[in-house]
Design a protein around this motif. Structure first.
Motif, PDB file in Angstrom:
ATOM      1  N   ALA A 126       0.919  -1.071  -0.021  1.00  0.00           N
ATOM      2  CA  ALA A 126       0.038  -0.123   0.240  1.00  0.00           C
ATOM      3  C   ALA A 126       0.818   1.046  -0.063  1.00  0.00           C
ATOM      4  O   ALA A 126       0.527   2.236  -0.473  1.00  0.00           O
ATOM      5  CB  ALA A 126      -0.810  -0.260   1.175  1.00  0.00           C
ATOM      6  N   LYS A 177       2.176   1.757  -3.545  1.00  0.00           N
ATOM      7  CA  LYS A 177       1.117   2.053  -4.355  1.00  0.00           C
ATOM      8  C   LYS A 177       0.818   3.692  -3.812  1.00  0.00           C
ATOM      9  O   LYS A 177       0.596   4.512  -5.086  1.00  0.00           O
ATOM     10  CB  LYS A 177      -0.169   1.498  -4.342  1.00  0.00           C
ATOM     11  N   LYS A 178       0.949   4.156  -2.966  1.00  0.00           N
ATOM     12  CA  LYS A 178       0.660   5.668  -2.589  1.00  0.00           C
ATOM     13  C   LYS A 178       1.882   6.403  -3.152  1.00  0.00           C
ATOM     14  O   LYS A 178       1.815   7.553  -4.002  1.00  0.00           O
ATOM     15  CB  LYS A 178       0.570   5.860  -1.020  1.00  0.00           C
ATOM     16  N   ALA A 221       1.142   6.849  -6.851  1.00  0.00           N
ATOM     17  CA  ALA A 221       0.058   7.711  -6.921  1.00  0.00           C
ATOM     18  C   ALA A 221       0.337   9.064  -6.784  1.00  0.00           C
ATOM     19  O   ALA A 221      -0.121   9.901  -7.625  1.00  0.00           O
ATOM     20  CB  ALA A 221      -1.126   7.282  -5.969  1.00  0.00           C
ATOM     21  N   ALA A 231      -6.639   8.961  -7.498  1.00  0.00           N
ATOM     22  CA  ALA A 231      -5.837   7.849  -7.251  1.00  0.00           C
ATOM     23  C   ALA A 231      -5.084   7.812  -5.944  1.00  0.00           C
ATOM     24  O   ALA A 231      -4.901   6.857  -5.081  1.00  0.00           O
ATOM     25  CB  ALA A 231      -5.264   7.525  -8.391  1.00  0.00           C
ATOM     26  N   GLU A 268      -6.966   7.753  -2.902  1.00  0.00           N
ATOM     27  CA  GLU A 268      -7.428   6.405  -2.314  1.00  0.00           C
ATOM     28  C   GLU A 268      -6.215   5.561  -1.920  1.00  0.00           C
ATOM     29  O   GLU A 268      -6.557   4.679  -1.078  1.00  0.00           O
ATOM     30  CB  GLU A 268      -7.996   5.719  -3.777  1.00  0.00           C
ATOM     31  N   ALA A 269      -5.157   5.890  -2.697  1.00  0.00           N
ATOM     32  CA  ALA A 269      -4.037   5.039  -2.221  1.00  0.00           C
ATOM     33  C   ALA A 269      -3.641   5.487  -0.942  1.00  0.00           C
ATOM     34  O   ALA A 269      -3.182   4.545   0.019  1.00  0.00           O
ATOM     35  CB  ALA A 269      -2.645   5.430  -3.140  1.00  0.00           C
ATOM     36  N   ALA A 283      -5.742   3.679   1.629  1.00  0.00           N
ATOM     37  CA  ALA A 283      -5.528   2.310   1.449  1.00  0.00           C
ATOM     38  C   ALA A 283      -4.245   2.147   2.273  1.00  0.00           C
ATOM     39  O   ALA A 283      -4.128   1.015   3.120  1.00  0.00           O
ATOM     40  CB  ALA A 283      -5.253   1.870   0.105  1.00  0.00           C
ATOM     41  N   LYS A 284      -3.370   2.937   2.166  1.00  0.00           N
ATOM     42  CA  LYS A 284      -2.033   2.816   3.201  1.00  0.00           C
ATOM     43  C   LYS A 284      -2.411   2.888   4.588  1.00  0.00           C
ATOM     44  O   LYS A 284      -1.912   2.104   5.458  1.00  0.00           O
ATOM     45  CB  LYS A 284      -1.022   3.821   2.822  1.00  0.00           C
TER      46      LYS A 284
END
Length: 441
Positions: free
Chosen positions: A107, A110-111, A114, A150, A153-154, A157-158
């Motif tokens: 996560a 991904k962050k 993003a 995005a 959202e990242a 999620a993190k």
């Protein structure tokens, strides 16, 4: 021998069951010293031997202690297994923590991606040419909006992944801490169970060794007489009499005597933990066969009386010397006796003889003036027999009963530790009882 069991009972009573002796001792209720007396438990319930557990009860205690120990061993093994398991990577909590950490790392990656995409989209808007068309501007703005969505959202999620990873790691750490705590408790429980089992086994072994080795425990009577006042720094003569009321001839009799000063203040507390060394009063004894004053020591822990015929008694002289610097106050002397016969029967006095006296402070310039050669003590009487040179009641009976300074009789298993604990323990409790009684009077 069973006499050891009797002494052990008296020792335990003297140290752990004060009521046995405290209820027996007369109080310093007034300022006058009491008359010499022999004391014994006032009721059937005060007899320490009545509370001695049976062999069956001791065996049951061993069995219970063994079960508790076995259970403790099992629990300790389980606790060790649990601790070891929690250190391995395949433990469910360790697996969950590892997976949660992996998810959190993904996560985070991904962050990061993003956030980088958002930065590029925003830079693309800034890099649009001056002559960019509306369509180009709209497309660049839409790219920024999409990239920002995005990135948000990242980030969420993190955050969720980090929270889950932290919870999983905490759960693993808590489980390990708890497992180690349980392990330490299990170790202590096992040690306590092991000690309890050893003690139960010792008590059973002791009881089995003592059981049935004595034919009887018939009583002896002991009595003390002496002056009402003893001056510090000087000596005073007392007398001890041991009477055979057992209904049979006794082969080997011994006596134990001690004395000490009472507390100077009613506020002073004396119990089994109190050091009474500075309160002891020097006690010596002499007899017709031992004219020299003999002090009680490790070499001579008792008075060996020897034989006493049925209904007879033995008398011995005592000399008490209070330290010259002792303050005025009250004192108490006490005595105890025991016997063993050639046939294995044995017993103890069913009481402690006590005598109270006042201690007068030494006058200035006074010095101790002990008598070096005492008057010979009376010989042993035989309860109606006119033969005063022998104790068996017959001129053919060997003479083996006069008092002698030979220490403990080899045939009488009364060790210094046991006998001393009985006498000193009882004495301490007598003084404590008298102090308390004086305070309540």
């Amino acid at each position: 021998m069973k006499i050891r069991r009797i002494l052990a009972t008296a020792v335990a009573a003297a140290v752990t069951t004060p009521v046995v002796f405290l209820s027996a001792a007369p109080a310093f209720a007034d300022t006058k010293p009491s008359a010499p007396s022999t004391q014994k438990p006032a009721t059937h319930e005060d007899d320490p031997d009545e509370d001695m557990p049976s062999i069956e009860e001791l065996k049951a205690a061993v069995a219970l202690a063994q079960k508790e120990y076995d259970d403790a061993v099992v629990e300790l093994a389980k606790a060790k297994t649990d601790v070891e398991a929690l250190t391995k990577a395949d433990h469910p909590l360790a697996v969950a923590a590892a997976e949660a950490k992996k998810a959190a790392d993904e996560a985070a990656a991904k962050k990061t991606a993003a956030d980088e995409a958002l930065v590029k989209a925003e830079q693309a808007v800034k890099d649009l040419p001056v002559d960019a068309t509306e369509e180009q501007k709209a497309a660049a703005a839409a790219a920024v909006t999409e990239a920002k969505k995005a990135a948000d959202e990242a980030a969420l999620a993190k955050t969720a992944a980090d929270t889950k990873a932290k919870a999983a790691s905490t759960a693993l750490d808590d489980a390990r801490v708890q497992a180690f705590r349980v392990l330490e408790l299990a170790k202590k429980a096992k040690k306590a169970a092991e000690e309890k089992l050893a003690e139960a086994k010792d008590e059973l072994e002791f009881a089995e060794e003592m059981e049935g080795e004595c034919a009887d425990e018939a009583p002896l009577k002991v009595a003390l007489t002496g002056p009402k006042k003893v001056t510090a720094g000087k000596s005073a003569l007392f007398s001890l009499r041991v009477s055979n009321e057992t209904g049979r001839n006794l082969d080997a009799v011994e006596a134990y005597v001690n004395a000490l000063r009472a507390p100077e203040s009613d506020d002073e507390v004396i119990d089994e933990d109190t050091d009474l060394t500075d309160r002891f009063i020097t006690v010596e004894w002499s007899s017709a066969d031992n004219l020299e004053w003999t002090r009680f020591t490790e070499k001579y822990p008792s008075i060996e009386i020897g034989e006493i015929a049925k209904g007879g008694h033995a008398d011995v002289k005592l000399r008490l010397t209070v330290d010259a610097d002792a303050p005025a106050g009250k004192g108490v002397a006490f005595a105890f006796s025991a016997y063993e016969n050639n046939d294995g029967s044995c017993g103890t006095g069913d009481d402690f003889a006590t005598i109270d006296f006042q201690i007068a402070a030494a006058d200035k310039g006074d010095k101790p003036k002990p008598t070096d050669t005492p008057t010979p003590a009376p010989t042993v009487t035989t309860g109606g027999n006119t033969n005063t040179t022998q104790q068996g009641g017959s001129s053919a009976t060997p003479v083996n009963g006069t008092l002698a300074a030979t220490g403990a009789n080899d045939t009488l298993p009364l060790g210094l530790a046991a006998a001393g604990a009985v006498v000193l323990g009882a004495g301490a409790l007598v003084v404590a009882r008298r102090r308390k009684a004086g305070a309540d009077a």
